[in-house]
Design a protein around this motif. Structure first.
Motif, PDB file in Angstrom:
ATOM      1  N   PRO A  50      44.508  45.709  36.313  1.00 36.55           N
ATOM      2  CA  PRO A  50      44.867  45.229  37.644  1.00 36.55           C
ATOM      3  C   PRO A  50      46.124  44.340  37.462  1.00 36.55           C
ATOM      4  O   PRO A  50      46.910  44.429  38.702  1.00 36.55           O
ATOM      5  CB  PRO A  50      43.612  44.229  38.109  1.00 36.55           C
ATOM      6  CG  PRO A  50      42.283  44.895  37.381  1.00 36.55           C
ATOM      7  CD  PRO A  50      43.049  45.064  36.143  1.00 36.55           C
ATOM      8  N   GLN A  51      46.348  43.759  36.465  1.00 37.62           N
ATOM      9  CA  GLN A  51      47.765  43.087  36.189  1.00 37.62           C
ATOM     10  C   GLN A  51      49.060  44.049  36.322  1.00 37.62           C
ATOM     11  O   GLN A  51      50.034  43.461  36.454  1.00 37.62           O
ATOM     12  CB  GLN A  51      47.786  42.217  35.107  1.00 37.62           C
ATOM     13  CG  GLN A  51      46.890  40.963  34.973  1.00 37.62           C
ATOM     14  CD  GLN A  51      46.695  40.368  33.618  1.00 37.62           C
ATOM     15  OE1 GLN A  51      46.400  40.844  32.707  1.00 37.62           O
ATOM     16  NE2 GLN A  51      47.528  39.232  33.797  1.00 37.62           N
ATOM     17  N   ILE A  52      48.760  45.334  36.218  1.00 37.50           N
ATOM     18  CA  ILE A  52      50.034  46.144  36.477  1.00 37.50           C
ATOM     19  C   ILE A  52      49.594  47.010  37.629  1.00 37.50           C
ATOM     20  O   ILE A  52      50.191  48.366  37.829  1.00 37.50           O
ATOM     21  CB  ILE A  52      50.304  46.910  35.070  1.00 37.50           C
ATOM     22  CG1 ILE A  52      49.262  47.849  34.498  1.00 37.50           C
ATOM     23  CG2 ILE A  52      50.818  45.908  33.927  1.00 37.50           C
ATOM     24  CD1 ILE A  52      49.554  48.745  33.540  1.00 37.50           C
ATOM     25  N   GLY A  87      46.122  30.280  29.876  1.00 37.86           N
ATOM     26  CA  GLY A  87      47.387  30.681  30.652  1.00 37.86           C
ATOM     27  C   GLY A  87      47.090  32.095  30.784  1.00 37.86           C
ATOM     28  O   GLY A  87      46.257  32.794  30.473  1.00 37.86           O
ATOM     29  N   CYS A  88      47.861  32.792  31.728  1.00 31.12           N
ATOM     30  CA  CYS A  88      48.080  34.167  32.369  1.00 31.12           C
ATOM     31  C   CYS A  88      49.209  34.718  32.401  1.00 31.12           C
ATOM     32  O   CYS A  88      50.341  33.940  33.111  1.00 31.12           O
ATOM     33  CB  CYS A  88      46.920  34.211  33.612  1.00 31.12           C
ATOM     34  SG  CYS A  88      46.894  35.627  33.911  1.00 31.12           S
ATOM     35  N   LEU A  89      49.485  36.091  32.277  1.00 30.60           N
ATOM     36  CA  LEU A  89      50.717  36.523  32.566  1.00 30.60           C
ATOM     37  C   LEU A  89      51.032  36.722  33.935  1.00 30.60           C
ATOM     38  O   LEU A  89      52.155  36.784  34.501  1.00 30.60           O
ATOM     39  CB  LEU A  89      50.987  37.757  31.748  1.00 30.60           C
ATOM     40  CG  LEU A  89      51.334  37.740  30.248  1.00 30.60           C
ATOM     41  CD1 LEU A  89      51.172  39.254  29.734  1.00 30.60           C
ATOM     42  CD2 LEU A  89      52.526  37.060  29.775  1.00 30.60           C
ATOM     43  N   SER A  90      50.071  36.602  34.756  1.00 28.50           N
ATOM     44  CA  SER A  90      49.968  36.783  36.310  1.00 28.50           C
ATOM     45  C   SER A  90      49.994  35.169  36.906  1.00 28.50           C
ATOM     46  O   SER A  90      50.447  35.399  38.074  1.00 28.50           O
ATOM     47  CB  SER A  90      48.753  37.401  36.761  1.00 28.50           C
ATOM     48  OG  SER A  90      48.798  38.926  36.389  1.00 28.50           O
ATOM     49  N   CYS A 129      36.857  37.243  27.616  1.00 23.86           N
ATOM     50  CA  CYS A 129      36.298  36.663  29.081  1.00 23.86           C
ATOM     51  C   CYS A 129      37.176  36.681  30.054  1.00 23.86           C
ATOM     52  O   CYS A 129      37.098  37.167  30.951  1.00 23.86           O
ATOM     53  CB  CYS A 129      35.671  35.501  28.961  1.00 23.86           C
ATOM     54  SG  CYS A 129      34.224  35.281  27.881  1.00 23.86           S
ATOM     55  N   HIS A 130      38.386  36.118  29.672  1.00 23.45           N
ATOM     56  CA  HIS A 130      39.632  36.127  30.620  1.00 23.45           C
ATOM     57  C   HIS A 130      40.094  37.466  31.085  1.00 23.45           C
ATOM     58  O   HIS A 130      40.223  37.751  32.402  1.00 23.45           O
ATOM     59  CB  HIS A 130      40.858  35.459  29.906  1.00 23.45           C
ATOM     60  CG  HIS A 130      42.076  35.233  30.831  1.00 23.45           C
ATOM     61  ND1 HIS A 130      42.620  34.203  31.274  1.00 23.45           N
ATOM     62  CD2 HIS A 130      42.791  36.380  31.453  1.00 23.45           C
ATOM     63  CE1 HIS A 130      43.617  34.284  31.803  1.00 23.45           C
ATOM     64  NE2 HIS A 130      43.956  35.663  31.948  1.00 23.45           N
ATOM     65  N   GLU A 131      40.129  38.520  30.358  1.00 19.42           N
ATOM     66  CA  GLU A 131      40.515  40.015  30.521  1.00 19.42           C
ATOM     67  C   GLU A 131      39.321  40.480  31.388  1.00 19.42           C
ATOM     68  O   GLU A 131      39.665  41.295  32.470  1.00 19.42           O
ATOM     69  CB  GLU A 131      40.699  40.844  29.283  1.00 19.42           C
ATOM     70  CG  GLU A 131      42.052  40.044  28.683  1.00 19.42           C
ATOM     71  CD  GLU A 131      43.358  39.638  29.492  1.00 19.42           C
ATOM     72  OE1 GLU A 131      43.803  40.248  30.414  1.00 19.42           O
ATOM     73  OE2 GLU A 131      43.895  38.790  28.978  1.00 19.42           O
ATOM     74  N   ILE A 132      38.047  40.288  31.085  1.00 19.05           N
ATOM     75  CA  ILE A 132      37.109  41.101  31.699  1.00 19.05           C
ATOM     76  C   ILE A 132      37.002  40.365  32.925  1.00 19.05           C
ATOM     77  O   ILE A 132      36.568  41.103  34.357  1.00 19.05           O
ATOM     78  CB  ILE A 132      35.620  40.879  30.986  1.00 19.05           C
ATOM     79  CG1 ILE A 132      35.767  41.818  29.562  1.00 19.05           C
ATOM     80  CG2 ILE A 132      34.565  41.356  31.900  1.00 19.05           C
ATOM     81  CD1 ILE A 132      34.671  41.840  28.895  1.00 19.05           C
ATOM     82  N   ASP A 133      37.229  38.997  33.251  1.00 23.34           N
ATOM     83  CA  ASP A 133      37.258  38.673  34.820  1.00 23.34           C
ATOM     84  C   ASP A 133      38.339  39.233  35.506  1.00 23.34           C
ATOM     85  O   ASP A 133      38.271  39.476  36.873  1.00 23.34           O
ATOM     86  CB  ASP A 133      37.812  37.118  34.574  1.00 23.34           C
ATOM     87  CG  ASP A 133      36.477  36.368  34.261  1.00 23.34           C
ATOM     88  OD1 ASP A 133      35.263  36.574  34.392  1.00 23.34           O
ATOM     89  OD2 ASP A 133      36.669  34.815  34.201  1.00 23.34           O
ATOM     90  N   HIS A 134      39.760  39.411  34.991  1.00 22.62           N
ATOM     91  CA  HIS A 134      40.501  40.131  35.814  1.00 22.62           C
ATOM     92  C   HIS A 134      40.030  41.757  36.440  1.00 22.62           C
ATOM     93  O   HIS A 134      40.462  41.989  37.387  1.00 22.62           O
ATOM     94  CB  HIS A 134      41.762  40.775  34.737  1.00 22.62           C
ATOM     95  CG  HIS A 134      42.725  39.649  34.573  1.00 22.62           C
ATOM     96  ND1 HIS A 134      43.370  39.235  35.862  1.00 22.62           N
ATOM     97  CD2 HIS A 134      43.221  39.093  33.508  1.00 22.62           C
ATOM     98  CE1 HIS A 134      44.435  38.142  35.320  1.00 22.62           C
ATOM     99  NE2 HIS A 134      44.244  38.071  33.968  1.00 22.62           N
ATOM    100  N   LEU A 135      39.307  42.082  35.502  1.00 20.17           N
ATOM    101  CA  LEU A 135      38.568  43.508  36.045  1.00 20.17           C
ATOM    102  C   LEU A 135      37.576  43.360  37.332  1.00 20.17           C
ATOM    103  O   LEU A 135      37.137  44.217  37.957  1.00 20.17           O
ATOM    104  CB  LEU A 135      37.776  44.347  34.876  1.00 20.17           C
ATOM    105  CG  LEU A 135      38.689  44.612  33.680  1.00 20.17           C
ATOM    106  CD1 LEU A 135      37.843  45.283  32.735  1.00 20.17           C
ATOM    107  CD2 LEU A 135      39.833  45.446  33.936  1.00 20.17           C
TER     108      LEU A 135
HETATM  109 ZN   LIG Z   1      45.184  36.998  32.839  1.00 21.93          ZN
END
Ligand SMILES: [Zn+2]
Length: 154
Positions: A50-52, A87-90, A129-135
């Motif tokens: 989703p970030q891209i 932190g997060c690239l988004s 956890c952070h990346e699965i949250d993005h999904l």
């Molecule tokens: Zn992120």
């Protein structure tokens, strides 16, 4: 390979639930290659579809010499607790404390459709956890200590 544009906080695609991958084809492989390159040039430790702007359940993670590609990842167990800055690239230039499990085990598929499990501790556990949250359309600022204040300032 191509570097993709990373969506920033405020883009509604970041709050959408991504769909499972059903085809393990060449399109998936080139998507993963692009995600790896985009994460590396951005100096990130993880990136989710989703970030891209790709609403598919795909994640790449790179911590030191460990590189992971996770398709349709699911947390199967977790234990303990940690409370560290994320932190997060988004969400550029913002760091805040988030409560996460200390250890998580995730089941996923690789780019060829083969199932595997990975267990991460500390940073890798946070990252999984952070990346699965993005999904699931969740950003770390939705859970972090001062995330609500951060969102109100924007
Ligand atoms: Zn992120």
């Amino acid at each position: 390979m191509a570097v993709r544009n990373i969506l920033k906080f405020g883009d509604e695609r970041l709050s959408k639930i991504a769909k499972p991958v059903t085809q393990f084809d060449d399109d998936l492989k080139s998507l993963l290659d692009d995600m790896r390159e985009t994460m590396r040039v951005s100096n990130g430790v993880g990136l989710a579809g989703p970030q891209i702007g790709v609403l598919r359940r795909v994640v790449v993670i790179e911590i030191d010499d460990l590189y992971l590609e996770l398709i349709n990842p699911e947390i199967v167990s977790s234990k303990g607790e940690q409370y560290e800055d994320e932190g997060c690239l988004s969400v550029p230039k913002y760091y805040d404390k988030v409560k996460r499990p200390k250890v998580v085990t995730v089941k996923a598929f690789d780019r060829d459709g083969k199932e595997f499990t990975v267990t991460g501790k500390k940073l890798l556990a946070r990252c999984l956890c952070h990346e699965i949250d993005h999904l699931n359309g969740i950003l770390f600022i939705d859970k972090s200590e001062n995330g609500q204040k951060f969102k109100e300032r924007r």
